[in-house]
Scaffold this motif. Structure first.
Motif, PDB file in Angstrom:
ATOM      1  N   HIS A  14      38.982  16.211  46.601  1.00  0.00           N
ATOM      2  CA  HIS A  14      38.337  17.344  45.909  1.00  0.00           C
ATOM      3  C   HIS A  14      39.381  18.352  45.440  1.00  0.00           C
ATOM      4  CE1 HIS A  14      34.113  16.411  46.294  1.00  0.00           C
ATOM      5  NE2 HIS A  14      34.279  16.123  47.574  1.00  0.00           N
ATOM      6  N   LEU A  15      40.374  18.615  46.274  1.00  0.00           N
ATOM      7  CA  LEU A  15      41.406  19.577  45.893  1.00  0.00           C
ATOM      8  C   LEU A  15      42.248  19.059  44.727  1.00  0.00           C
ATOM      9  CD1 LEU A  15      42.538  20.833  49.407  1.00  0.00           C
ATOM     10  CD2 LEU A  15      41.186  22.081  47.702  1.00  0.00           C
ATOM     11  N   ARG A  16      42.568  17.785  44.745  1.00  0.00           N
ATOM     12  CA  ARG A  16      43.334  17.210  43.625  1.00  0.00           C
ATOM     13  C   ARG A  16      42.511  17.226  42.335  1.00  0.00           C
ATOM     14  NH1 ARG A  16      45.219  13.335  47.811  1.00  0.00           N
ATOM     15  NH2 ARG A  16      47.328  14.029  48.323  1.00  0.00           N
ATOM     16  N   ARG A  17      41.224  16.940  42.455  1.00  0.00           N
ATOM     17  CA  ARG A  17      40.350  16.989  41.285  1.00  0.00           C
ATOM     18  C   ARG A  17      40.318  18.419  40.729  1.00  0.00           C
ATOM     19  NH1 ARG A  17      35.735  15.065  43.408  1.00  0.00           N
ATOM     20  NH2 ARG A  17      36.527  12.966  43.090  1.00  0.00           N
ATOM     21  N   ALA A  18      40.184  19.383  41.606  1.00  0.00           N
ATOM     22  CA  ALA A  18      40.158  20.781  41.173  1.00  0.00           C
ATOM     23  C   ALA A  18      41.484  21.169  40.534  1.00  0.00           C
ATOM     24  CB  ALA A  18      39.849  21.699  42.361  1.00  0.00           C
ATOM     25  N   GLN A  19      42.574  20.689  41.090  1.00  0.00           N
ATOM     26  CA  GLN A  19      43.893  20.984  40.533  1.00  0.00           C
ATOM     27  C   GLN A  19      44.016  20.449  39.105  1.00  0.00           C
ATOM     28  OE1 GLN A  19      47.157  18.993  42.530  1.00  0.00           O
ATOM     29  NE2 GLN A  19      48.505  20.732  42.159  1.00  0.00           N
ATOM     30  N   GLY A  20      43.570  19.229  38.899  1.00  0.00           N
ATOM     31  CA  GLY A  20      43.610  18.640  37.559  1.00  0.00           C
ATOM     32  C   GLY A  20      42.700  19.378  36.596  1.00  0.00           C
ATOM     33  N   GLN A  21      41.518  19.739  37.070  1.00  0.00           N
ATOM     34  CA  GLN A  21      40.572  20.461  36.213  1.00  0.00           C
ATOM     35  C   GLN A  21      41.103  21.847  35.874  1.00  0.00           C
ATOM     36  OE1 GLN A  21      37.264  19.969  38.874  1.00  0.00           O
ATOM     37  NE2 GLN A  21      36.310  18.420  37.566  1.00  0.00           N
ATOM     38  N   LEU A  22      41.754  22.503  36.826  1.00  0.00           N
ATOM     39  CA  LEU A  22      42.312  23.821  36.562  1.00  0.00           C
ATOM     40  C   LEU A  22      43.441  23.735  35.537  1.00  0.00           C
ATOM     41  CD1 LEU A  22      42.252  26.812  37.115  1.00  0.00           C
ATOM     42  CD2 LEU A  22      43.743  26.424  39.088  1.00  0.00           C
ATOM     43  N   ALA A  23      44.268  22.710  35.636  1.00  0.00           N
ATOM     44  CA  ALA A  23      45.319  22.512  34.630  1.00  0.00           C
ATOM     45  C   ALA A  23      44.691  22.332  33.246  1.00  0.00           C
ATOM     46  CB  ALA A  23      46.179  21.309  34.998  1.00  0.00           C
ATOM     47  N   ALA A  24      43.570  21.613  33.192  1.00  0.00           N
ATOM     48  CA  ALA A  24      42.871  21.419  31.922  1.00  0.00           C
ATOM     49  C   ALA A  24      42.326  22.742  31.388  1.00  0.00           C
ATOM     50  CB  ALA A  24      41.743  20.402  32.078  1.00  0.00           C
ATOM     51  N   VAL A  25      41.804  23.582  32.272  1.00  0.00           N
ATOM     52  CA  VAL A  25      41.286  24.893  31.857  1.00  0.00           C
ATOM     53  C   VAL A  25      42.421  25.735  31.278  1.00  0.00           C
ATOM     54  CG1 VAL A  25      40.312  27.075  32.673  1.00  0.00           C
ATOM     55  CG2 VAL A  25      39.327  24.918  33.443  1.00  0.00           C
ATOM     56  N   VAL A  39      34.365  27.519  29.965  1.00  0.00           N
ATOM     57  CA  VAL A  39      33.509  27.920  31.085  1.00  0.00           C
ATOM     58  C   VAL A  39      32.918  26.696  31.786  1.00  0.00           C
ATOM     59  CG1 VAL A  39      31.394  29.146  31.723  1.00  0.00           C
ATOM     60  CG2 VAL A  39      33.024  30.209  30.170  1.00  0.00           C
ATOM     61  N   THR A  40      32.545  25.688  31.016  1.00  0.00           N
ATOM     62  CA  THR A  40      32.006  24.458  31.608  1.00  0.00           C
ATOM     63  C   THR A  40      33.045  23.806  32.512  1.00  0.00           C
ATOM     64  OG1 THR A  40      30.536  24.092  29.744  1.00  0.00           O
ATOM     65  CG2 THR A  40      31.068  22.172  31.096  1.00  0.00           C
ATOM     66  N   GLN A  41      34.276  23.725  32.025  1.00  0.00           N
ATOM     67  CA  GLN A  41      35.348  23.121  32.828  1.00  0.00           C
ATOM     68  C   GLN A  41      35.675  23.991  34.040  1.00  0.00           C
ATOM     69  OE1 GLN A  41      36.422  20.126  32.129  1.00  0.00           O
ATOM     70  NE2 GLN A  41      37.914  20.012  33.760  1.00  0.00           N
ATOM     71  N   LEU A  42      35.647  25.297  33.861  1.00  0.00           N
ATOM     72  CA  LEU A  42      35.914  26.215  34.969  1.00  0.00           C
ATOM     73  C   LEU A  42      34.850  26.080  36.053  1.00  0.00           C
ATOM     74  CD1 LEU A  42      38.002  28.286  35.803  1.00  0.00           C
ATOM     75  CD2 LEU A  42      36.662  30.029  34.643  1.00  0.00           C
ATOM     76  N   ALA A  43      33.604  25.876  35.658  1.00  0.00           N
ATOM     77  CA  ALA A  43      32.532  25.652  36.631  1.00  0.00           C
ATOM     78  C   ALA A  43      32.786  24.381  37.431  1.00  0.00           C
ATOM     79  CB  ALA A  43      31.184  25.580  35.922  1.00  0.00           C
ATOM     80  N   ALA A  44      33.321  23.353  36.788  1.00  0.00           N
ATOM     81  CA  ALA A  44      33.648  22.114  37.492  1.00  0.00           C
ATOM     82  C   ALA A  44      34.744  22.354  38.523  1.00  0.00           C
ATOM     83  CB  ALA A  44      34.076  21.036  36.494  1.00  0.00           C
ATOM     84  N   SER A  46      35.290  25.162  40.079  1.00  0.00           N
ATOM     85  CA  SER A  46      34.649  25.923  41.141  1.00  0.00           C
ATOM     86  C   SER A  46      33.854  25.011  42.082  1.00  0.00           C
ATOM     87  CB  SER A  46      33.737  26.991  40.533  1.00  0.00           C
ATOM     88  OG  SER A  46      33.107  27.732  41.537  1.00  0.00           O
ATOM     89  N   ARG A  47      33.103  24.074  41.503  1.00  0.00           N
ATOM     90  CA  ARG A  47      32.325  23.141  42.330  1.00  0.00           C
ATOM     91  C   ARG A  47      33.233  22.274  43.194  1.00  0.00           C
ATOM     92  NH1 ARG A  47      29.404  22.838  37.598  1.00  0.00           N
ATOM     93  NH2 ARG A  47      30.388  20.867  37.020  1.00  0.00           N
ATOM     94  N   ALA A  48      34.332  21.795  42.622  1.00  0.00           N
ATOM     95  CA  ALA A  48      35.258  20.959  43.389  1.00  0.00           C
ATOM     96  C   ALA A  48      35.864  21.750  44.548  1.00  0.00           C
ATOM     97  CB  ALA A  48      36.358  20.408  42.479  1.00  0.00           C
ATOM     98  N   LEU A  49      36.204  23.006  44.309  1.00  0.00           N
ATOM     99  CA  LEU A  49      36.751  23.836  45.383  1.00  0.00           C
ATOM    100  C   LEU A  49      35.697  24.129  46.445  1.00  0.00           C
ATOM    101  CD1 LEU A  49      38.963  26.336  43.367  1.00  0.00           C
ATOM    102  CD2 LEU A  49      39.734  24.479  44.862  1.00  0.00           C
ATOM    103  N   ASP A  50      34.477  24.400  46.008  1.00  0.00           N
ATOM    104  CA  ASP A  50      33.393  24.635  46.966  1.00  0.00           C
ATOM    105  C   ASP A  50      33.176  23.419  47.852  1.00  0.00           C
ATOM    106  OD1 ASP A  50      32.933  27.181  46.007  1.00  0.00           O
ATOM    107  OD2 ASP A  50      31.186  26.618  44.798  1.00  0.00           O
ATOM    108  N   ARG A  51      33.158  22.258  47.246  1.00  0.00           N
ATOM    109  CA  ARG A  51      32.952  21.029  48.023  1.00  0.00           C
ATOM    110  C   ARG A  51      34.084  20.817  49.019  1.00  0.00           C
ATOM    111  NH1 ARG A  51      30.670  18.767  42.880  1.00  0.00           N
ATOM    112  NH2 ARG A  51      28.453  18.660  43.279  1.00  0.00           N
ATOM    113  N   ALA A  52      35.304  21.085  48.599  1.00  0.00           N
ATOM    114  CA  ALA A  52      36.441  20.954  49.513  1.00  0.00           C
ATOM    115  C   ALA A  52      36.289  21.929  50.680  1.00  0.00           C
ATOM    116  CB  ALA A  52      37.756  21.209  48.777  1.00  0.00           C
TER     117      ALA A  52
END
Length: 87
Positions: A14-25, A39-44, A46-52
């Motif tokens: 989850h943390l790696r997914r969030a890291q990749g998504q944040l780089a994309a943002v 905003v859509t990508q930023l929400a993703a 946030s969800r990945a970090l919440d799940r982690a």
């Protein structure tokens, strides 16, 4: 955080997914992408970090309650504060 490999693997995923998504943002903002897309990508992210965070709390709950990690057990109030930090 002391946890077994089986508990840590999903958290790291989850943390790696969030890291990749944040780089994309960041790249999206730098390139002037549409606000809705950003905003859509930023929400993703946030969800990945919440799940982690929830997985960390769930996998470490026994350690927190019993003090298995060599630290004193957490009080009910401390556990509530930990959960609310994720909200």
């Amino acid at each position: 955080m002391q946890a077994d490999e089986e508990s840590v693997r999903p958290v790291l995923n989850h943390l790696r997914r969030a890291q990749g998504q944040l780089a994309a943002v960041i790249a999206m903002v730098e390139s002037g992408r549409d606000c809705e897309d950003v905003v859509t990508q930023l929400a993703a992210v946030s969800r990945a970090l919440d799940r982690a965070g929830f997985k960390i709390v769930a996998s470490g709950m026994r350690q927190c309650l019993t003090g298995d990690s060599g630290t004193p057990p957490m009080t009910r109030r401390e556990l509530e504060k930990l959960f609310l930090a994720l909200a």
